[in-house]
Design a protein around this motif. Structure first.
Motif, mmCIF file in Angstrom:
data_model
loop_
_atom_site.group_PDB
_atom_site.id
_atom_site.type_symbol
_atom_site.label_atom_id
_atom_site.label_comp_id
_atom_site.label_asym_id
_atom_site.label_seq_id
_atom_site.Cartn_x
_atom_site.Cartn_y
_atom_site.Cartn_z
ATOM 1 N N PHE A 89 -4.113 -98.975 -15.326
ATOM 2 C CA PHE A 89 -4.016 -100.202 -14.521
ATOM 3 C C PHE A 89 -2.769 -100.188 -13.649
ATOM 4 O O PHE A 89 -2.820 -100.528 -12.460
ATOM 5 C CB PHE A 89 -4.012 -101.436 -15.428
ATOM 6 N N ILE A 90 -1.634 -99.798 -14.234
ATOM 7 C CA ILE A 90 -0.375 -99.814 -13.481
ATOM 8 C C ILE A 90 -0.408 -98.802 -12.345
ATOM 9 O O ILE A 90 -0.039 -99.111 -11.202
ATOM 10 C CB ILE A 90 0.825 -99.560 -14.404
ATOM 11 N N ALA A 133 -2.744 -99.981 -9.591
ATOM 12 C CA ALA A 133 -2.171 -101.110 -8.855
ATOM 13 C C ALA A 133 -1.047 -100.642 -7.926
ATOM 14 O O ALA A 133 -0.945 -101.088 -6.778
ATOM 15 C CB ALA A 133 -1.650 -102.163 -9.831
ATOM 16 N N LEU A 134 -0.189 -99.732 -8.415
ATOM 17 C CA LEU A 134 0.911 -99.230 -7.591
ATOM 18 C C LEU A 134 0.391 -98.459 -6.372
ATOM 19 O O LEU A 134 1.003 -98.490 -5.300
ATOM 20 C CB LEU A 134 1.816 -98.328 -8.428
ATOM 21 N N ARG A 135 -0.719 -97.780 -6.532
ATOM 22 C CA ARG A 135 -1.293 -97.002 -5.432
ATOM 23 C C ARG A 135 -2.212 -97.822 -4.531
ATOM 24 O O ARG A 135 -2.766 -97.295 -3.569
ATOM 25 C CB ARG A 135 -2.064 -95.809 -6.003
ATOM 26 N N GLY A 136 -2.377 -99.084 -4.877
ATOM 27 C CA GLY A 136 -3.241 -99.945 -4.079
ATOM 28 C C GLY A 136 -4.720 -99.649 -4.243
ATOM 29 O O GLY A 136 -5.537 -99.991 -3.378
ATOM 30 N N VAL A 187 -1.072 -107.222 -14.875
ATOM 31 C CA VAL A 187 -0.540 -106.060 -14.151
ATOM 32 C C VAL A 187 -0.463 -106.347 -12.662
ATOM 33 O O VAL A 187 0.547 -106.047 -12.001
ATOM 34 C CB VAL A 187 -1.406 -104.813 -14.428
ATOM 35 N N ILE A 188 -1.509 -106.943 -12.105
ATOM 36 C CA ILE A 188 -1.516 -107.269 -10.673
ATOM 37 C C ILE A 188 -0.385 -108.241 -10.339
ATOM 38 O O ILE A 188 0.312 -108.093 -9.324
ATOM 39 C CB ILE A 188 -2.877 -107.855 -10.262
ATOM 40 N N ALA A 218 8.188 -100.278 -13.656
ATOM 41 C CA ALA A 218 9.378 -99.744 -12.987
ATOM 42 C C ALA A 218 9.473 -98.235 -13.197
ATOM 43 O O ALA A 218 9.837 -97.476 -12.283
ATOM 44 C CB ALA A 218 10.633 -100.432 -13.516
ATOM 45 N N TYR A 219 9.128 -97.772 -14.401
ATOM 46 C CA TYR A 219 9.140 -96.335 -14.682
ATOM 47 C C TYR A 219 8.126 -95.608 -13.804
ATOM 48 O O TYR A 219 8.446 -94.588 -13.176
ATOM 49 C CB TYR A 219 8.827 -96.098 -16.162
ATOM 50 N N PHE A 220 6.908 -96.124 -13.737
ATOM 51 C CA PHE A 220 5.871 -95.459 -12.945
ATOM 52 C C PHE A 220 6.165 -95.540 -11.447
ATOM 53 O O PHE A 220 5.848 -94.608 -10.696
ATOM 54 C CB PHE A 220 4.501 -96.067 -13.244
ATOM 55 N N ARG A 221 6.787 -96.620 -11.023
ATOM 56 C CA ARG A 221 7.138 -96.741 -9.607
ATOM 57 C C ARG A 221 8.120 -95.633 -9.208
ATOM 58 O O ARG A 221 7.990 -95.017 -8.152
ATOM 59 C CB ARG A 221 7.742 -98.119 -9.338
ATOM 60 N N GLN A 222 9.073 -95.373 -10.081
ATOM 61 C CA GLN A 222 10.048 -94.313 -9.820
ATOM 62 C C GLN A 222 9.397 -92.930 -9.949
ATOM 63 O O GLN A 222 9.665 -92.039 -9.129
ATOM 64 C CB GLN A 222 11.220 -94.427 -10.790
#
Length: 312
Positions: free
Chosen positions: A190-191, A194-197, A253-254, A304-308
């Motif tokens: 899910f994360i 969501a981060l990748r749109g 998550v969203i 935050a971890y996955f975003r980085q």
């Protein structure tokens, strides 16, 4: 100070456990074949004087000198454990035999990281340790489910026959930083989507439930069990007793990630349990343990971890 062996020590849970054991001043031997584990997870520990890493497949015997063993080695996500189901079963069963034999020789205390999957698709809710489960022994998930059930059987046979000092914990859904982005687990899926749109993929109608425990809470429980008096063997459930539907998780998550991610629905995988919630009364009563990190708080750290990691 203990000389501690952590199998699967470069994995998601294993690397966090190594961190905590190092903080305690222990001497750590991390064993991994790096099938699902990552050197990135333990990179910060490689120069620590109390940390050593060894590439080793647990299906082969191991001869080392330790006085505590945490047996965490085994692929834990459906994507990974179904990739080579025979190897998954061998890791659970032969790995348990090899580690129990080592513990017997050394008279070392040994902890088995078992799983809520031993309950299968449960007929009772929430799940208590005395429930024997409903598992399909020939299904696509049985390599993991039955492998872990057999490992528990071996642990208690060694306890009864040799009075081995064992601890068995049943881990329910756990999430947090260092999860593999492609492990197929619902939180990471899910994360990352969501981060990748991308549309968030929900299997089934989204009403099936899970409970999610943040990794820091789970490691705390693991250490409390390992430190418990010798007569308390388990098995004992560890997880968050608060249930969420898949739709509720997707919405959360969203909200945390931001954007306007859409939902897409696909057929439910074979033998996917409809409900999964631990009864943690035993852990509360004997160990004084219960999770403290809320889902919102834990998802923020994980996102935050996955975003980085993904640089998005």
């Amino acid at each position: 100070m203990h000389r501690v062996l952590v199998t699967g020590g470069s994995g998601f849970l294993g690397s966090h456990l190594c961190d905590r054991l190092i903080e305690r001043g222990n001497d750590i031997l991390c064993i991994d074949n790096f099938f699902t584990g990552s050197k990135i997870n333990i990179k910060h520990l490689l120069k620590h004087p109390n940390f050593e890493v060894m590439r080793h497949d647990l299906t082969q015997p191991l001869y080392v000198e330790v006085n505590r063993i945490f047996n965490l080695a085994c692929p834990a996500s459906p994507v990974h454990y179904q990739h080579d189901p025979i190897q998954t079963t061998k890791t659970s069963v032969l790995g348990a035999i090899n580690m129990l034999g080592l513990a017997k020789r050394l008279r070392a205390r040994i902890l088995q990281a078992s799983t809520s999957e031993v309950y299968g698709d449960p007929e009772i809710h929430p799940q208590v340790e005395g429930y024997w489960g409903q598992v399909n022994p020939i299904g696509v998930r049985s390599c993991y489910d039955e492998g872990k059930r057999c490992a528990e059987s071996l642990f208690f046979d060694y306890y009864r026959k040799w009075s081995l000092d064992i601890k068995v914990m049943r881990i329910f859904n756990t999430y947090g930083p260092r999860m593999h982005p492609n492990d197929g687990r619902v939180v990471s899926n899910f994360i990352v989507q969501a981060l990748r749109g991308e549309p968030i993929t929900i299997f089934g109608d989204g009403t099936q439930t899970r409970s999610f425990c943040y990794v820091d809470d789970m490691i705390d429980g693991m250490l409390r069990l390992m430190d418990a008096p010798v007569e308390f063997t388990g098995p004992v459930n560890f997880g968050n007793p608060i249930e969420f539907t898949m739709l509720e998780l997707a919405e959360t998550v969203i909200k945390i990630v931001g954007g306007k991610a859409s939902l897409t629905f696909k057929a439910l995988p074979q033998d996917d349990p409809k409900q999964r919630q631990p009864d943690i009364s035993l852990a509360k009563q004997v160990l004084g343990w219960e999770p403290r990190v809320s889902l919102d708080e834990g998802l923020k750290e994980t996102a935050a971890y996955f975003r980085q990691l993904l640089r998005v």
